[in-house]
Scaffold this motif. Structure first.
Motif, PDB file in Angstrom:
ATOM      1  N   VAL A 137       0.843  -1.195   0.000  1.00 57.43           N
ATOM      2  CA  VAL A 137       0.000   0.000   0.000  1.00 57.43           C
ATOM      3  C   VAL A 137       0.880   1.248   0.000  1.00 57.43           C
ATOM      4  CG1 VAL A 137      -1.760   1.310   1.243  1.00 57.43           C
ATOM      5  CG2 VAL A 137      -1.841  -1.188   1.246  1.00 57.43           C
ATOM      6  N   PHE A 138       0.560   2.167  -0.911  1.00 53.74           N
ATOM      7  CA  PHE A 138       1.227   3.467  -0.956  1.00 53.74           C
ATOM      8  C   PHE A 138       0.176   4.557  -1.045  1.00 53.74           C
ATOM      9  CE2 PHE A 138       4.467   0.581  -2.618  1.00 53.74           C
ATOM     10  CZ  PHE A 138       5.579   0.981  -1.885  1.00 53.74           C
ATOM     11  N   ASP A 139       0.536   5.743  -0.563  1.00 54.47           N
ATOM     12  CA  ASP A 139      -0.337   6.896  -0.722  1.00 54.47           C
ATOM     13  C   ASP A 139      -0.046   7.586  -2.041  1.00 54.47           C
ATOM     14  OD1 ASP A 139      -1.599   6.444   1.676  1.00 54.47           O
ATOM     15  OD2 ASP A 139      -0.318   7.814   2.816  1.00 54.47           O
ATOM     16  N   ALA A 140      -0.991   8.396  -2.485  1.00 56.22           N
ATOM     17  CA  ALA A 140      -0.905   8.977  -3.833  1.00 56.22           C
ATOM     18  C   ALA A 140       0.197  10.020  -3.960  1.00 56.22           C
ATOM     19  CB  ALA A 140      -2.243   9.581  -4.218  1.00 56.22           C
ATOM     20  N   GLU A 141       0.728  10.528  -2.843  1.00 60.15           N
ATOM     21  CA  GLU A 141       1.785  11.539  -2.918  1.00 60.15           C
ATOM     22  C   GLU A 141       3.171  10.974  -2.610  1.00 60.15           C
ATOM     23  OE1 GLU A 141       1.000  11.538   1.524  1.00 60.15           O
ATOM     24  OE2 GLU A 141      -0.030  11.016  -0.337  1.00 60.15           O
ATOM     25  N   ASP A 142       3.298   9.653  -2.509  1.00 62.23           N
ATOM     26  CA  ASP A 142       4.549   9.046  -2.045  1.00 62.23           C
ATOM     27  C   ASP A 142       5.683   9.162  -3.054  1.00 62.23           C
ATOM     28  OD1 ASP A 142       3.394   8.371   0.313  1.00 62.23           O
ATOM     29  OD2 ASP A 142       3.132   6.256  -0.137  1.00 62.23           O
ATOM     30  N   HIS A 143       6.874   9.352  -2.516  1.00 58.20           N
ATOM     31  CA  HIS A 143       8.111   9.358  -3.296  1.00 58.20           C
ATOM     32  C   HIS A 143       8.856   8.074  -2.903  1.00 58.20           C
ATOM     33  CE1 HIS A 143      11.380  11.366  -5.530  1.00 58.20           C
ATOM     34  NE2 HIS A 143      12.188  10.848  -4.626  1.00 58.20           N
ATOM     35  N   VAL A 144       8.783   7.060  -3.746  1.00 58.61           N
ATOM     36  CA  VAL A 144       9.213   5.699  -3.409  1.00 58.61           C
ATOM     37  C   VAL A 144      10.569   5.393  -4.044  1.00 58.61           C
ATOM     38  CG1 VAL A 144       8.552   3.263  -3.449  1.00 58.61           C
ATOM     39  CG2 VAL A 144       6.782   5.043  -3.345  1.00 58.61           C
ATOM     40  N   HIS A 145      11.429   4.719  -3.300  1.00 59.40           N
ATOM     41  CA  HIS A 145      12.743   4.353  -3.828  1.00 59.40           C
ATOM     42  C   HIS A 145      12.602   3.185  -4.807  1.00 59.40           C
ATOM     43  CE1 HIS A 145      16.946   3.098  -4.028  1.00 59.40           C
ATOM     44  NE2 HIS A 145      17.261   4.271  -3.519  1.00 59.40           N
ATOM     45  N   PRO A 146      13.278   3.242  -5.948  1.00 58.84           N
ATOM     46  CA  PRO A 146      13.107   2.184  -6.962  1.00 58.84           C
ATOM     47  C   PRO A 146      13.631   0.814  -6.547  1.00 58.84           C
ATOM     48  CG  PRO A 146      14.786   3.767  -7.636  1.00 58.84           C
ATOM     49  CD  PRO A 146      14.094   4.364  -6.453  1.00 58.84           C
ATOM     50  N   ASP A 147      14.504   0.739  -5.532  1.00 56.33           N
ATOM     51  CA  ASP A 147      15.027  -0.554  -5.084  1.00 56.33           C
ATOM     52  C   ASP A 147      14.259  -1.129  -3.906  1.00 56.33           C
ATOM     53  OD1 ASP A 147      17.013  -0.538  -7.014  1.00 56.33           O
ATOM     54  OD2 ASP A 147      18.479   0.447  -5.710  1.00 56.33           O
ATOM     55  N   LEU A 148      13.192  -0.468  -3.506  1.00 54.27           N
ATOM     56  CA  LEU A 148      12.490  -0.888  -2.290  1.00 54.27           C
ATOM     57  C   LEU A 148      11.949  -2.311  -2.398  1.00 54.27           C
ATOM     58  CD1 LEU A 148      11.269  -0.257   0.495  1.00 54.27           C
ATOM     59  CD2 LEU A 148       9.272   0.682  -0.703  1.00 54.27           C
ATOM     60  N   LEU A 149      11.338  -2.673  -3.521  1.00 56.08           N
ATOM     61  CA  LEU A 149      10.704  -3.995  -3.631  1.00 56.08           C
ATOM     62  C   LEU A 149      11.715  -5.128  -3.477  1.00 56.08           C
ATOM     63  CD1 LEU A 149       8.077  -3.488  -6.488  1.00 56.08           C
ATOM     64  CD2 LEU A 149       7.774  -3.321  -4.004  1.00 56.08           C
ATOM     65  N   SER A 150      12.911  -4.948  -3.971  1.00 52.79           N
ATOM     66  CA  SER A 150      13.941  -5.982  -3.814  1.00 52.79           C
ATOM     67  C   SER A 150      14.276  -6.188  -2.347  1.00 52.79           C
ATOM     68  CB  SER A 150      15.203  -5.597  -4.593  1.00 52.79           C
ATOM     69  OG  SER A 150      14.951  -5.578  -5.985  1.00 52.79           O
ATOM     70  N   HIS A 151      14.364  -5.102  -1.592  1.00 52.93           N
ATOM     71  CA  HIS A 151      14.662  -5.216  -0.164  1.00 52.93           C
ATOM     72  C   HIS A 151      13.486  -5.814   0.606  1.00 52.93           C
ATOM     73  CE1 HIS A 151      17.963  -2.569  -1.307  1.00 52.93           C
ATOM     74  NE2 HIS A 151      18.511  -2.797  -0.138  1.00 52.93           N
ATOM     75  N   VAL A 152      12.267  -5.471   0.207  1.00 48.61           N
ATOM     76  CA  VAL A 152      11.096  -6.048   0.865  1.00 48.61           C
ATOM     77  C   VAL A 152      11.012  -7.542   0.583  1.00 48.61           C
ATOM     78  CG1 VAL A 152       8.574  -6.043   0.932  1.00 48.61           C
ATOM     79  CG2 VAL A 152       9.829  -3.877   0.876  1.00 48.61           C
ATOM     80  N   ASP A 153      11.289  -7.930  -0.646  1.00 50.66           N
ATOM     81  CA  ASP A 153      11.322  -9.351  -1.008  1.00 50.66           C
ATOM     82  C   ASP A 153      12.262 -10.107  -0.081  1.00 50.66           C
ATOM     83  OD1 ASP A 153      12.655 -11.716  -2.386  1.00 50.66           O
ATOM     84  OD2 ASP A 153      11.066 -11.320  -3.822  1.00 50.66           O
ATOM     85  N   HIS A 154      13.452  -9.542   0.134  1.00 48.88           N
ATOM     86  CA  HIS A 154      14.439 -10.195   0.999  1.00 48.88           C
ATOM     87  C   HIS A 154      13.941 -10.255   2.441  1.00 48.88           C
ATOM     88  CE1 HIS A 154      18.514 -11.715   1.607  1.00 48.88           C
ATOM     89  NE2 HIS A 154      18.553 -11.016   2.733  1.00 48.88           N
ATOM     90  N   ALA A 155      13.224  -9.206   2.888  1.00 48.27           N
ATOM     91  CA  ALA A 155      12.733  -9.169   4.262  1.00 48.27           C
ATOM     92  C   ALA A 155      11.653 -10.212   4.511  1.00 48.27           C
ATOM     93  CB  ALA A 155      12.197  -7.774   4.587  1.00 48.27           C
ATOM     94  N   PHE A 156      10.975 -10.662   3.455  1.00 44.01           N
ATOM     95  CA  PHE A 156       9.937 -11.678   3.599  1.00 44.01           C
ATOM     96  C   PHE A 156      10.513 -13.083   3.729  1.00 44.01           C
ATOM     97  CE2 PHE A 156       6.502  -8.765   2.176  1.00 44.01           C
ATOM     98  CZ  PHE A 156       5.495  -9.199   3.030  1.00 44.01           C
TER      99      PHE A 156
END
Length: 414
Positions: A137-156
């Motif tokens: 979930v993200f808010d409509a004004e978020d500034h998201v880092h492009p590598d975030l999903l890779s780090h979240v994948d690892h955290a799972f």
């Protein structure tokens, strides 16, 4: 006699509240090992999950394109973006449709047809359409880092059911209250949520939160009547024994902006406080397995009551101490809460310096002056929001008060 007893009782309660709050806000800095454990573990580059990223957008036509553009910069191979717009919001729907047309392989639009709109209803509208194994979930004004999903994948990796990433307000220079608002987020996501995760009870943040899709669907999605749907989901999942991993890394945080007016801040805090009261009243937290968890839940969810109480009794306490005919010993005890308050100011000044270093922001001397001078006034705003939340909840007024976004976090800090 009554005045003396009142002063001693109130001063002791306020001292305990201030000391506990200070101890919890400093959780991440207690030892080097705890601080290191709050960060994302470096990603190994392997990808094992698929993501459905939900972006509810209501009257967000001014910032939506930037947020989706940042999400599309991700090099993660398997994700989709679901933009959720209301059937009565043609301006935002037009932006969303254009984005979906430009990126048909990544972006889809889901229309929220509820007559009365709010965020949890929008999220539930999109949940049946999610194809990924994890919902983010993200808010409509978020500034998201492009590598975030890779780090979240690892955290799972392992048995994690939920991963809560960091969120940080950035535009600390915009106003006197923005400075304190940014530091609040810094302490909450950098430290306090890690304490909650370590105890198995966590009120989740509103965005940059990722939940396994099967876990989310089994929980019934989001509570559409709750004004703090993120907190409610975290409490329900905690009560069911879900494992939550929290990670804060300044390079990976989702950047956001503070409310652009003081009234906007008051309304936002009212909504959050009222949502906490709703979650408290639902009593899902009573299903937590240990007494320690339940005590932490009771304290956290009743914070609006405590802030409202403080807003009423502190002026009385000060007036009695200054003008009441009290014994010297009682008058001295009445100033006991000042000790943790002064310590909090000192730690906030250190945190402001650290905040500037981590985000490459220039913190000038007058920012420290604004931080300390604005402290009492900011507490008045928080107390007013808590009182307003208690009043609205008592009267059954549960309308969603939307926070306006103007993109202040997308410009360089002054």
């Amino acid at each position: 006699m009554f005045s003396s007893v009142f002063m001693l009782l109130v001063s002791t309660v306020l001292f305990g509240m201030s000391a506990a709050t200070l101890w919890w806000m400093l959780h991440a800095w207690r030892t080097p090992e705890i601080l290191e454990g709050t960060r994302f573990v470096p990603s190994d580059g392997a990808h094992s999950l698929s993501f459905s990223l939900l972006v509810p957008a209501r009257h967000e036509q001014g910032v939506l394109r930037h947020t989706i553009g940042r999400l599309l910069e991700s090099e993660y191979p398997d994700y989709e973006v679901l933009v959720i717009v209301g059937h009565d919001d043609p301006e935002t729907a037009e932006v969303a449709a254009r984005l979906a047309g430009e990126h048909p392989d990544r972006v889809r639009v889901v229309t929220d047809t509820h007559q009365v709109k709010n965020k949890p209803k929008a999220l539930n509208s999109a949940l049946p359409h999610c194809r990924g194994r994890v919902v983010g979930v993200f808010d409509a004004e978020d500034h998201v880092h492009p590598d975030l999903l890779s780090h979240v994948d690892h955290a799972f990796r392992g048995d994690a059911d939920v991963v809560q990433g960091g969120v940080q307000l950035i535009n600390f220079h915009s106003s006197w209250y923005s400075l304190r608002n940014c530091l609040e987020y810094f302490f909450w996501f950098r430290s306090r949520l890690h304490l909650h995760a370590s105890h198995g009870f966590i009120p989740l943040g509103g965005n940059t939160v990722f939940v396994r899709t099967e876990v989310l669907r089994r929980a019934g999605g989001w509570d559409e009547q709750c004004l703090a749907e993120d907190c409610d989901l975290g409490v329900r999942l905690s009560s069911q024994g879900a494992k939550v991993v929290v990670a804060y890394d300044s390079a990976m945080v989702t950047r956001e902006e503070t409310p652009d007016t003081l009234y906007g801040l008051l309304r936002q805090r009212t909504r959050w406080n009222q949502g906490f009261l709703q979650v408290y009243r639902k009593k899902d937290w009573k299903q937590l397995s240990t007494v320690r968890q339940r005590l932490l839940a009771r304290w956290t969810l009743s914070t609006p009551f405590l802030q409202a109480f403080s807003g009423v009794v502190i002026p009385l306490d000060v007036a009695l101490a200054l003008f009441g005919h009290l014994r010297v010993s009682v008058a001295l005890v009445s100033f006991l809460p000042v000790v943790p308050t002064l310590a909090t100011f000192a730690f906030e000044a250190v945190a402001l310096h650290d905040f500037g270093l981590q985000y490459g922001l220039r913190v000038r001397p007058w920012h420290y002056v604004k931080l300390i001078a604005g402290g009492p006034f900011y507490q008045v705003v928080l107390a007013a929001a808590a009182l307003r939340a208690v009043w609205r909840e008592g009267r059954g007024q549960r309308g969603w008060e939307l926070t306006r976004h103007v993109g202040a976090h997308l410009t360089d800090a002054a």
